[in-house]
Design a protein around this motif. Structure first.
Motif, PDB file in Angstrom:
ATOM      1  N   LEU A 186       0.865  -1.176   0.000  1.00 28.89           N
ATOM      2  CA  LEU A 186       0.000   0.000   0.000  1.00 28.89           C
ATOM      3  C   LEU A 186       0.900   1.223   0.000  1.00 28.89           C
ATOM      4  O   LEU A 186       1.915   1.259   0.698  1.00 28.89           O
ATOM      5  N   ASP A 187       0.529   2.220  -0.791  1.00 27.13           N
ATOM      6  CA  ASP A 187       1.290   3.465  -0.802  1.00 27.13           C
ATOM      7  C   ASP A 187       0.350   4.629  -1.053  1.00 27.13           C
ATOM      8  O   ASP A 187      -0.609   4.509  -1.828  1.00 27.13           O
ATOM      9  N   ILE A 188       0.603   5.728  -0.391  1.00 24.44           N
ATOM     10  CA  ILE A 188      -0.081   6.985  -0.678  1.00 24.44           C
ATOM     11  C   ILE A 188       0.984   8.046  -0.923  1.00 24.44           C
ATOM     12  O   ILE A 188       2.017   8.059  -0.262  1.00 24.44           O
ATOM     13  N   GLU A 189       0.739   8.878  -1.906  1.00 28.10           N
ATOM     14  CA  GLU A 189       1.689   9.932  -2.283  1.00 28.10           C
ATOM     15  C   GLU A 189       0.935  11.195  -2.646  1.00 28.10           C
ATOM     16  O   GLU A 189      -0.125  11.131  -3.263  1.00 28.10           O
ATOM     17  N   ARG A 190       1.508  12.329  -2.272  1.00 32.46           N
ATOM     18  CA  ARG A 190       1.017  13.610  -2.781  1.00 32.46           C
ATOM     19  C   ARG A 190       1.481  13.723  -4.227  1.00 32.46           C
ATOM     20  O   ARG A 190       2.512  13.173  -4.599  1.00 32.46           O
ATOM     21  N   LEU A 191       0.718  14.430  -5.054  1.00 33.06           N
ATOM     22  CA  LEU A 191       1.098  14.600  -6.457  1.00 33.06           C
ATOM     23  C   LEU A 191       2.484  15.238  -6.567  1.00 33.06           C
ATOM     24  O   LEU A 191       2.798  16.190  -5.853  1.00 33.06           O
ATOM     25  N   ILE A 192       3.281  14.694  -7.442  1.00 35.17           N
ATOM     26  CA  ILE A 192       4.633  15.178  -7.678  1.00 35.17           C
ATOM     27  C   ILE A 192       4.558  16.536  -8.374  1.00 35.17           C
ATOM     28  O   ILE A 192       3.764  16.737  -9.295  1.00 35.17           O
ATOM     29  N   CYS A 224       2.097  14.889 -14.124  1.00 31.91           N
ATOM     30  CA  CYS A 224       2.305  14.813 -12.671  1.00 31.91           C
ATOM     31  C   CYS A 224       1.510  13.652 -12.074  1.00 31.91           C
ATOM     32  O   CYS A 224       2.012  12.917 -11.225  1.00 31.91           O
ATOM     33  N   VAL A 225       0.284  13.489 -12.524  1.00 31.96           N
ATOM     34  CA  VAL A 225      -0.554  12.388 -12.041  1.00 31.96           C
ATOM     35  C   VAL A 225       0.051  11.053 -12.457  1.00 31.96           C
ATOM     36  O   VAL A 225       0.193  10.134 -11.635  1.00 31.96           O
ATOM     37  N   LEU A 226       0.419  10.934 -13.721  1.00 35.08           N
ATOM     38  CA  LEU A 226       0.981   9.672 -14.212  1.00 35.08           C
ATOM     39  C   LEU A 226       2.258   9.281 -13.477  1.00 35.08           C
ATOM     40  O   LEU A 226       2.414   8.136 -13.057  1.00 35.08           O
ATOM     41  N   MET A 227       3.183  10.208 -13.318  1.00 33.64           N
ATOM     42  CA  MET A 227       4.443   9.868 -12.655  1.00 33.64           C
ATOM     43  C   MET A 227       4.207   9.524 -11.190  1.00 33.64           C
ATOM     44  O   MET A 227       4.837   8.608 -10.654  1.00 33.64           O
ATOM     45  N   THR A 228       3.286  10.231 -10.548  1.00 35.07           N
ATOM     46  CA  THR A 228       2.968   9.902  -9.163  1.00 35.07           C
ATOM     47  C   THR A 228       2.358   8.511  -9.064  1.00 35.07           C
ATOM     48  O   THR A 228       2.713   7.727  -8.180  1.00 35.07           O
ATOM     49  N   LEU A 229       1.450   8.198  -9.981  1.00 29.66           N
ATOM     50  CA  LEU A 229       0.840   6.862  -9.992  1.00 29.66           C
ATOM     51  C   LEU A 229       1.891   5.773 -10.186  1.00 29.66           C
ATOM     52  O   LEU A 229       1.877   4.755  -9.476  1.00 29.66           O
ATOM     53  N   ILE A 230       2.798   5.953 -11.123  1.00 32.01           N
ATOM     54  CA  ILE A 230       3.809   4.936 -11.399  1.00 32.01           C
ATOM     55  C   ILE A 230       4.759   4.797 -10.209  1.00 32.01           C
ATOM     56  O   ILE A 230       5.071   3.680  -9.775  1.00 32.01           O
ATOM     57  N   VAL A 262      -2.555  10.211  -4.395  1.00 28.58           N
ATOM     58  CA  VAL A 262      -2.912   8.947  -5.030  1.00 28.58           C
ATOM     59  C   VAL A 262      -2.719   7.838  -4.005  1.00 28.58           C
ATOM     60  O   VAL A 262      -1.863   7.921  -3.120  1.00 28.58           O
ATOM     61  N   LEU A 263      -3.521   6.796  -4.136  1.00 26.69           N
ATOM     62  CA  LEU A 263      -3.396   5.602  -3.327  1.00 26.69           C
ATOM     63  C   LEU A 263      -3.223   4.432  -4.282  1.00 26.69           C
ATOM     64  O   LEU A 263      -3.932   4.340  -5.286  1.00 26.69           O
ATOM     65  N   THR A 264      -2.268   3.565  -3.984  1.00 31.68           N
ATOM     66  CA  THR A 264      -2.087   2.350  -4.768  1.00 31.68           C
ATOM     67  C   THR A 264      -2.025   1.162  -3.821  1.00 31.68           C
ATOM     68  O   THR A 264      -1.584   1.289  -2.664  1.00 31.68           O
ATOM     69  N   PHE A 265      -2.472   0.006  -4.325  1.00 27.94           N
ATOM     70  CA  PHE A 265      -2.510  -1.214  -3.506  1.00 27.94           C
ATOM     71  C   PHE A 265      -2.319  -2.425  -4.398  1.00 27.94           C
ATOM     72  O   PHE A 265      -2.887  -2.510  -5.482  1.00 27.94           O
ATOM     73  N   THR A 266      -1.530  -3.377  -3.911  1.00 25.22           N
ATOM     74  CA  THR A 266      -1.402  -4.650  -4.608  1.00 25.22           C
ATOM     75  C   THR A 266      -1.140  -5.754  -3.599  1.00 25.22           C
ATOM     76  O   THR A 266      -0.835  -5.501  -2.431  1.00 25.22           O
ATOM     77  N   ARG A 267      -1.311  -6.975  -4.069  1.00 25.13           N
ATOM     78  CA  ARG A 267      -1.045  -8.183  -3.284  1.00 25.13           C
ATOM     79  C   ARG A 267      -0.076  -9.051  -4.072  1.00 25.13           C
ATOM     80  O   ARG A 267      -0.042  -8.997  -5.293  1.00 25.13           O
TER      81      ARG A 267
END
Length: 192
Positions: free
Chosen positions: A78-84, A113-119, A182-187
């Motif tokens: 799990l990760d959360i980041e402010r937009l770059i 900015c959204v794309l790079m933050t997401l990646i 952004v929030l991302t999550f994986t298993r």
């Protein structure tokens, strides 16, 4: 407060404590006796036996997820980041993404900015979820973005990370926009 953080700035200490508070709350909700989630030698949280989890925070948000450990390679990320900031995006190419990923990202029709933050965030989540199998630090460039849809970012391993994670293995990361974060999550199972 762990000794390792006793000399950090109060903002960093508050972020750390917010994440650990969430972890403790989730553990208590699962009937696991109240305990602190310590920091391991690799800076990852040390979870009680039979539990895997992930904690993330920034200056305004903290998040935590836990799950029962169903097998020895089980992991969650799990990760959360402010937009770059726009001025940082170009400098992340070559560190977070390779030229081929850059070409794929340029066709997505989204803000850079959204794309790079997401990646960046997705690769952080991948690292956290796969670390139980890999047992070493691995580079962001060892995992390649392939495409995205409305809920998922899709990736492919560019090299073998572990015997159970061969080169070419595909996986996915859930993503959600949350205002300026952004929030991302994986298993680990998403890379089986």
């Amino acid at each position: 407060m762990p000794k390792a953080l006793s000399r950090t700035v109060p903002k960093r200490q508050a972020e750390f404590l917010a994440g650990r508070f969430l972890a403790r709350t989730l553990l208590e909700q699962r009937g696991i006796q109240s305990q602190d989630v310590a920091i391991g030698p690799n800076r990852a949280p040390i979870w009680p036996h039979g539990i895997v989890g992930s904690i993330s925070h920034h200056d305004q948000l903290a998040a935590c997820v836990i799950s029962h450990q169903t097998h020895d390679r089980c992991g969650v990320g799990l990760d959360i980041e402010r937009l770059i900031a726009p001025e940082l995006v170009a400098g992340m190419a070559g560190v977070v993404t390779d030229p081929e990923e850059g070409r794929r990202l340029s066709t997505q029709g989204m803000d850079d900015c959204v794309l790079m933050t997401l990646i960046f965030s997705a690769k952080e989540s991948i690292f956290k979820a796969l670390y139980p199998q890999v047992q070493r630090y691995f580079d962001f460039l060892e995992v390649a973005f392939t495409h995205l849809d409305e809920q998922w970012l899709h990736f492919e391993l560019k090299c073998e990370l572990a015997a159970t994670l061969p080169s070419g293995r595909k996986g996915k990361v859930y993503y959600q926009m949350m205002g300026e974060s952004v929030l991302t999550f994986t298993r680990s199972e998403y890379f089986d």
